[in-house]
Write a protein that holds these residues in place. Sequence first.
Motif, PDB file in Angstrom:
ATOM      1  N   GLY A 185      40.222  11.761  94.544  1.00  0.00           N
ATOM      2  CA  GLY A 185      38.943  11.117  94.311  1.00  0.00           C
ATOM      3  C   GLY A 185      37.800  11.991  94.807  1.00  0.00           C
ATOM      4  N   ASP A 186      36.592  11.598  94.490  1.00  0.00           N
ATOM      5  CA  ASP A 186      35.409  12.388  94.808  1.00  0.00           C
ATOM      6  C   ASP A 186      34.952  12.106  96.238  1.00  0.00           C
ATOM      7  N   ILE A 187      35.208  13.041  97.135  1.00  0.00           N
ATOM      8  CA  ILE A 187      34.840  12.865  98.537  1.00  0.00           C
ATOM      9  C   ILE A 187      33.365  13.195  98.773  1.00  0.00           C
ATOM     10  N   ASN A 188      32.877  14.295  98.229  1.00  0.00           N
ATOM     11  CA  ASN A 188      31.538  14.791  98.574  1.00  0.00           C
ATOM     12  C   ASN A 188      30.460  14.425  97.566  1.00  0.00           C
ATOM     13  N   GLY A 189      30.780  13.592  96.595  1.00  0.00           N
ATOM     14  CA  GLY A 189      29.765  13.086  95.676  1.00  0.00           C
ATOM     15  C   GLY A 189      29.267  14.075  94.649  1.00  0.00           C
ATOM     16  N   ASP A 190      30.053  15.107  94.344  1.00  0.00           N
ATOM     17  CA  ASP A 190      29.623  16.091  93.345  1.00  0.00           C
ATOM     18  C   ASP A 190      30.154  15.785  91.956  1.00  0.00           C
ATOM     19  N   GLY A 191      30.817  14.635  91.800  1.00  0.00           N
ATOM     20  CA  GLY A 191      31.313  14.230  90.493  1.00  0.00           C
ATOM     21  C   GLY A 191      32.676  14.787  90.129  1.00  0.00           C
ATOM     22  N   ARG A 192      33.270  15.555  91.025  1.00  0.00           N
ATOM     23  CA  ARG A 192      34.594  16.118  90.763  1.00  0.00           C
ATOM     24  C   ARG A 192      35.624  15.478  91.685  1.00  0.00           C
ATOM     25  N   GLY A 193      36.843  15.325  91.173  1.00  0.00           N
ATOM     26  CA  GLY A 193      37.913  14.722  91.936  1.00  0.00           C
ATOM     27  C   GLY A 193      38.540  15.709  92.900  1.00  0.00           C
ATOM     28  N   ASP A 194      38.556  15.375  94.176  1.00  0.00           N
ATOM     29  CA  ASP A 194      39.166  16.200  95.204  1.00  0.00           C
ATOM     30  C   ASP A 194      40.573  15.689  95.499  1.00  0.00           C
ATOM     31  N   LEU A 195      41.370  16.512  96.155  1.00  0.00           N
ATOM     32  CA  LEU A 195      42.723  16.131  96.535  1.00  0.00           C
ATOM     33  C   LEU A 195      42.802  15.981  98.055  1.00  0.00           C
ATOM     34  N   ILE A 196      43.460  14.907  98.498  1.00  0.00           N
ATOM     35  CA  ILE A 196      43.458  14.540  99.909  1.00  0.00           C
ATOM     36  C   ILE A 196      44.892  14.474 100.405  1.00  0.00           C
ATOM     37  N   SER A 197      45.155  15.069 101.564  1.00  0.00           N
ATOM     38  CA  SER A 197      46.422  14.891 102.258  1.00  0.00           C
ATOM     39  C   SER A 197      46.136  14.302 103.636  1.00  0.00           C
ATOM     40  N   ASN A 198      47.132  14.261 104.501  1.00  0.00           N
ATOM     41  CA  ASN A 198      46.938  13.534 105.762  1.00  0.00           C
ATOM     42  C   ASN A 198      46.154  14.309 106.814  1.00  0.00           C
ATOM     43  N   GLU A 199      46.071  15.631 106.683  1.00  0.00           N
ATOM     44  CA  GLU A 199      45.352  16.424 107.668  1.00  0.00           C
ATOM     45  C   GLU A 199      44.140  17.150 107.088  1.00  0.00           C
ATOM     46  N   GLN A 200      44.018  17.175 105.790  1.00  0.00           N
ATOM     47  CA  GLN A 200      42.941  17.919 105.156  1.00  0.00           C
ATOM     48  C   GLN A 200      42.651  17.362 103.755  1.00  0.00           C
ATOM     49  N   GLY A 203      34.431  23.973  90.219  1.00  0.00           N
ATOM     50  CA  GLY A 203      33.976  23.643  88.877  1.00  0.00           C
ATOM     51  C   GLY A 203      35.094  23.726  87.864  1.00  0.00           C
ATOM     52  N   ASP A 204      35.949  24.726  87.986  1.00  0.00           N
ATOM     53  CA  ASP A 204      37.127  24.864  87.137  1.00  0.00           C
ATOM     54  C   ASP A 204      38.362  24.668  88.017  1.00  0.00           C
ATOM     55  N   PRO A 205      39.042  23.510  87.908  1.00  0.00           N
ATOM     56  CA  PRO A 205      40.159  23.245  88.812  1.00  0.00           C
ATOM     57  C   PRO A 205      41.370  24.127  88.560  1.00  0.00           C
ATOM     58  N   PHE A 206      41.383  24.844  87.431  1.00  0.00           N
ATOM     59  CA  PHE A 206      42.533  25.676  87.090  1.00  0.00           C
ATOM     60  C   PHE A 206      42.393  27.115  87.591  1.00  0.00           C
ATOM     61  N   SER A 207      41.169  27.592  87.668  1.00  0.00           N
ATOM     62  CA  SER A 207      40.978  28.988  88.080  1.00  0.00           C
ATOM     63  C   SER A 207      40.114  29.144  89.328  1.00  0.00           C
ATOM     64  N   GLY A 208      39.354  28.101  89.685  1.00  0.00           N
ATOM     65  CA  GLY A 208      38.477  28.201  90.849  1.00  0.00           C
ATOM     66  C   GLY A 208      39.218  27.984  92.157  1.00  0.00           C
ATOM     67  N   GLU A 209      38.545  28.269  93.253  1.00  0.00           N
ATOM     68  CA  GLU A 209      39.135  28.110  94.585  1.00  0.00           C
ATOM     69  C   GLU A 209      38.873  26.710  95.120  1.00  0.00           C
ATOM     70  N   TRP A 210      39.923  26.041  95.535  1.00  0.00           N
ATOM     71  CA  TRP A 210      39.824  24.744  96.174  1.00  0.00           C
ATOM     72  C   TRP A 210      39.572  24.962  97.670  1.00  0.00           C
ATOM     73  N   LYS A 211      38.428  24.509  98.165  1.00  0.00           N
ATOM     74  CA  LYS A 211      38.056  24.720  99.560  1.00  0.00           C
ATOM     75  C   LYS A 211      38.688  23.645 100.445  1.00  0.00           C
TER      76      LYS A 211
END
Length: 389
Positions: free
Chosen positions: A197-212, A218-226
């Motif tokens: 779900g969108d954690i930071n309100g930028d309109g993109r879905g983020d991925l969440i685990s238990n520690e991070q 912008g491109d979930p296939f080639s961009g870097e997930w921070k």
Amino acid sequence: MLTFDYHYLVRRLLYLLCCSMPLEVLSQAESPPEKPVQFHQKNIAMESYEAVGAFDVNGDDTLDLVSGAFWYEGPNFQHRHFITNVARWGGGEYYNDFASIPMDVNDDGRLDVITGSWGDQTMLWRENPGSNEMWKEHLIDSTGPVECAQAWDIDGDGQPEIVPNNPGKELKFYQLEDGKFARYEVGPEQGHGLGFGDINGDGRGDLISNEQWYEAPGDPFSGEWKMHRELSLGSASVPILVVDVNDDGKNDLIVGQGHGYGLVWYEQSSDESGQRSWIAHPIDPYNAQFHTMAWEDVTGDGQPELITGKRFRAHNGRDPGSGDPLGLYYFQWNGESFTKHTISYGSLGVGKGAGLFMTVADLNGDGRNDIAVAGKDGLSVFYNEGYQP
């Protein structure tokens, strides 16, 4: 950063006190409250698979149930059909079937089922033959141990991707491309628990685990997930729900403890500098093993409720609370907190748990969402009968 309010600390002390109480005293304290929405339970099977999905298997425009080695023909689910042999492991209490996700993988017009497991450490799909033949199994990937898996639309194109929870392994997802699954890496680590779900309100879905949580590019296939290390959620549920609980414009987290006591929502907050923090608010600290959950409308008021329950014999009965009564519940947001309503509660054979992968859908076409739950305590449907006088 996680923070706790004073009321939480008080409730935590009460929780620790309750954990030290004899089981019969705890059970009395947790006797089921009156239910404003009524459910009728129908037991479907006593097989001990822990996942159940609902989709139209045979093309008759009626939802069927798919759980482990069988599918059950809707709308009454009495006619059972064999799918394939599903292996046991872990001392015989587990099956290689920790999810039940419908998807037409080979584009033949028939819905197949995607699953995975901890035991064989793979994700695979079972091909719907459209006949009484056995369903063929096709390997998606050797992923590492699969706690569970979810289907989420990572790139917003209307087609869901498959995301396994692989504690101790890299976080990744799989996109279906021309009948095959392409693997995409998100980050180097994940723990027990998974949300989207969108954690930071930028309109993109983020991925969440238990520690991070991983911020979507912008491109979930080639961009870097921070990666952001802000969380400490324990043996978190699959899914972790990402919803704006208090309607303040920021998404919060709803987290069950899959292998211990507790059900909590974490309010997203930030200070003047923009530093994010998470304030814990207990929902139900008195019950254990909330491993799966759903966010769906079961009251018919147009607002979703939290539906969850206890997983029976997680870790073969060695988890905290394993000997407690089983329960299935829905929690309704009242504007300030969650009100708990009990659907089923009691010892084995009386109460019913929620397993690893549950389904909420209108199973009998009456316009109300019903609940299908599997587990080592069997497969059941809870038909939603709405408000009763």
